[in-house]
Design an enzyme around this catalytic site. Sequence first.
Site, PDB file in Angstrom:
ATOM      1  N   TYR A   1      74.888 -35.190  32.885  1.00 46.60           N
ATOM      2  CA  TYR A   1      76.065 -34.638  33.564  1.00 46.60           C
ATOM      3  C   TYR A   1      77.344 -34.695  32.729  1.00 46.60           C
ATOM      4  O   TYR A   1      78.353 -34.150  33.127  1.00 46.60           O
ATOM      5  CB  TYR A   1      76.287 -35.303  34.924  1.00 46.60           C
ATOM      6  CG  TYR A   1      75.640 -34.533  36.032  1.00 46.60           C
ATOM      7  CD1 TYR A   1      76.071 -33.240  36.353  1.00 46.60           C
ATOM      8  CD2 TYR A   1      74.584 -35.064  36.751  1.00 46.60           C
ATOM      9  CE1 TYR A   1      75.466 -32.523  37.360  1.00 46.60           C
ATOM     10  CE2 TYR A   1      73.980 -34.352  37.762  1.00 46.60           C
ATOM     11  CZ  TYR A   1      74.417 -33.079  38.067  1.00 46.60           C
ATOM     12  OH  TYR A   1      73.828 -32.364  39.070  1.00 46.60           O
TER      13      TYR A   1
ATOM     14  N   GLU B   1      48.712 -53.391  40.975  1.00 42.78           N
ATOM     15  CA  GLU B   1      49.052 -51.965  40.911  1.00 42.78           C
ATOM     16  C   GLU B   1      49.944 -51.553  42.063  1.00 42.78           C
ATOM     17  O   GLU B   1      50.915 -50.844  41.869  1.00 42.78           O
ATOM     18  CB  GLU B   1      47.770 -51.113  40.919  1.00 42.78           C
ATOM     19  CG  GLU B   1      48.047 -49.606  40.970  1.00 42.78           C
ATOM     20  CD  GLU B   1      46.786 -48.754  40.961  1.00 42.78           C
ATOM     21  OE1 GLU B   1      45.703 -49.285  40.647  1.00 42.78           O
ATOM     22  OE2 GLU B   1      46.893 -47.548  41.265  1.00 42.78           O
TER      23      GLU B   1
ATOM     24  N   ASP C   1      43.350 -50.456  41.558  1.00 43.72           N
ATOM     25  CA  ASP C   1      42.323 -49.732  42.297  1.00 43.72           C
ATOM     26  C   ASP C   1      41.117 -49.483  41.399  1.00 43.72           C
ATOM     27  O   ASP C   1      41.251 -49.352  40.182  1.00 43.72           O
ATOM     28  CB  ASP C   1      42.869 -48.370  42.751  1.00 43.72           C
ATOM     29  CG  ASP C   1      43.838 -48.498  43.914  1.00 43.72           C
ATOM     30  OD1 ASP C   1      43.869 -49.563  44.548  1.00 43.72           O
ATOM     31  OD2 ASP C   1      44.558 -47.516  44.181  1.00 43.72           O
TER      32      ASP C   1
END
Lengths: 427, 427
Positions: free
Chosen positions: B170, B256, B308
């Site tokens: 910006y 995780e 997982d």
Amino acid sequence: MADKKQKQKQKQKRRRSDSDDESELPFKSILKPDPAILETLKKLLLATTTASSSASKPLTLSDLNLSASCREVADLSLSSVQSTIETLILQVTHSILSGNGFGFQVPSRSSSNQLYVPELDRIVLKDKATLRPFAHMSSVRKTTITTKILALIHQLCLKSIHVTKRDLFYTDVKLFQDQTQSDAVLDDVACMLGCTRSNLNVIASEKGVVVGRLIFSDNGDMIDCTKMGMGGKAIPPNIDRVGDMTSDALFILLVEKDAAYIRLAEDRFYNRFPCIIVTAKGQPDVATRLFLRKMKMELKLPVLALVDSDPYGLKILSVYGCGSKNMSYDSANLTTPDIKWLGIRPSDLDKYNIPEQCRLPMTEQDIKTGKDLLEEDFVKKNPGWVEELNLMVKTKQKAEIQALSTFGFQYLSEVYLPLKLQQKDWL
Amino acid sequence: MADKKQKQKQKQKRRRSDSDDESELPFKSILKPDPAILETLKKLLLATTTASSSASKPLTLSDLNLSASCREVADLSLSSVQSTIETLILQVTHSILSGNGFGFQVPSRSSSNQLYVPELDRIVLKDKATLRPFAHMSSVRKTTITTKILALIHQLCLKSIHVTKRDLFYTDVKLFQDQTQSDAVLDDVACMLGCTRSNLNVIASEKGVVVGRLIFSDNGDMIDCTKMGMGGKAIPPNIDRVGDMTSDALFILLVEKDAAYIRLAEDRFYNRFPCIIVTAKGQPDVATRLFLRKMKMELKLPVLALVDSDPYGLKILSVYGCGSKNMSYDSANLTTPDIKWLGIRPSDLDKYNIPEQCRLPMTEQDIKTGKDLLEEDFVKKNPGWVEELNLMVKTKQKAEIQALSTFGFQYLSEVYLPLKLQQKDWL
């Protein structure tokens, strides 16, 4: 000539940083000394405390004679939830033993059953409910799921532990099939029992952070949020283990996005203007909404919101302020009354001379969302908001909080926010 | 008969909860008392400390005679970054004054310029670089952007503040046009200056949280992570203000997902088995990767990962362990060596009798990702991982950590993890 020198000296005095471009910052010169701004904030705090003590008890559905036609849940203790489940299951057992089978009366959470109550300034649920009989082809699965969820919640009460929706789902994948089914019944169960979803000890992932002039207890540990460095304290996922809030802040600054939060935390803005800074990093999650409400209620502080100047910024403000449709049954516990819209407001774009290239054109979808918001009751009741939103839709321009970085990285904390506070420029 | 009673008594003794279904939990009966498990962990810690002190100095590119053909950045102080920029700009000025115009030598970050070095067990950048001349149609914009970014970073050095990538963008939207352009040049600039991206004081949004047996300082404030309630401490976005780490933990548990983190935090797992629990809530962000590495390096603790059982779990492990391609120039600072894969591993699905309905079928994309991973060097060098991944691809089944909730919400903290630790069941 002497006059000019005098002015320059004053300018130098005002500089807070040793960098030499600071004094050139737009509007910096009209900033009053901090004590003057602090006076303004003290007046705001006084007005807020007076208002909340004179109104002493917030309006309820029964004050409005709506308790028969509307439904709201209460904040129940774990043991109340447990005994309510036990009573319910006892009724079920009686019904089965008398040969009538069983079913549950489930409040409807559809949008046709929702109502915005202007006096309360939030969405509530009307009183429609449907019977969910076990002995019916169309409802046997849902009734079974409901029973299973009741059993699981009862287990959580006994063990006094919290789990996520995902954990619940995995206890019986065969029955639930997919998580949307167990999630939906979870909200049904909260409505049925007349308690909040948090009371069920089922929590969502934590997202929010808090920093600044706040001390509170999280699961028995005392947390001093002025001593949380730049990272801040993660807002606990379970509000029922949060307590003992104390603060010497003059206001709460609710920030939409992480980037602005980081700027304010690093600059320790809360030490210059005593405040508590809180953000959910985008969409408000349940934990942050509960935390904000708890702060507001216990500390009686004014809440000023800093969001992007786009329809979603206002939408986020509305979720904090008057709730989401999906959880309207619990709006009393999830919403924070009287949040002021500090910025970035559409009128700020011109007022602060945000350069054209830092403004973004609104998409068709943005404009539609903006127009839809204009029809919402919570916007309509605030003429200032309507005016701002009309301006946004008319100019078709939006801007992020970060757009202020165009005047320097610390413009937000050094000029924009102090000036907003000085000018009481909130709606 | 007496024998049976004796056994029952033992069973009762082992119970940690007053609920009566606990003793039925699969495999709970083979759990040894906690002190035995703690012994196992102490041995692991000793082995880790010995290994890291005997290897005393980690291998570098120059040890491998690769320093000429490969490139790595160093962790520079703010003042070094500042003076490096000043030297560079001085060269540019000289070049312009001698009538030669100017340009920058920019290291290539394309995938063809990347190399996995097995001895280092991470991805590094090769030495290809391209000239980015100002006086050339095809590179004038990029050279201008590079100069602007250098100027902005120099400003950050002078003020000693941190900003986000979005803030940088910006400052000059007209020049950068969109954020991907300023982001890309930011990485170029880090490579050019030979420092890490964190050294540039440009930070990403914080995502991670940490809880457990760790004390550290964040921007001057001392944080005790055993006293952070259930919410934990948000990992600071700026690693350079993190220091003074001390701990009596035996290991670091890298998780995780948030749901498992919440379970372990609420159960205060770190008090039963002294450890530090950390999560990035999904994809590892730079702040969490830096924080994990710093803990590993300063505290010399073993790191055990709970992810997982799907290709993405292993992928996440690999990003922590050997880095992402996008930031390979900084792999030395971002990666944590020797992370052990604790679970959920594909072989656990049968070993722990995870019911069929809690396993999910892998999609075509999952299977492809799994097969691609089998070709990756970091997997190949670990035969145990190859075996597990082959099993996953063969059975075409995956499972989340939450699948363990099928045996009860606290199965993860009460049985699965303790048993894993007891059996040294990591790879």
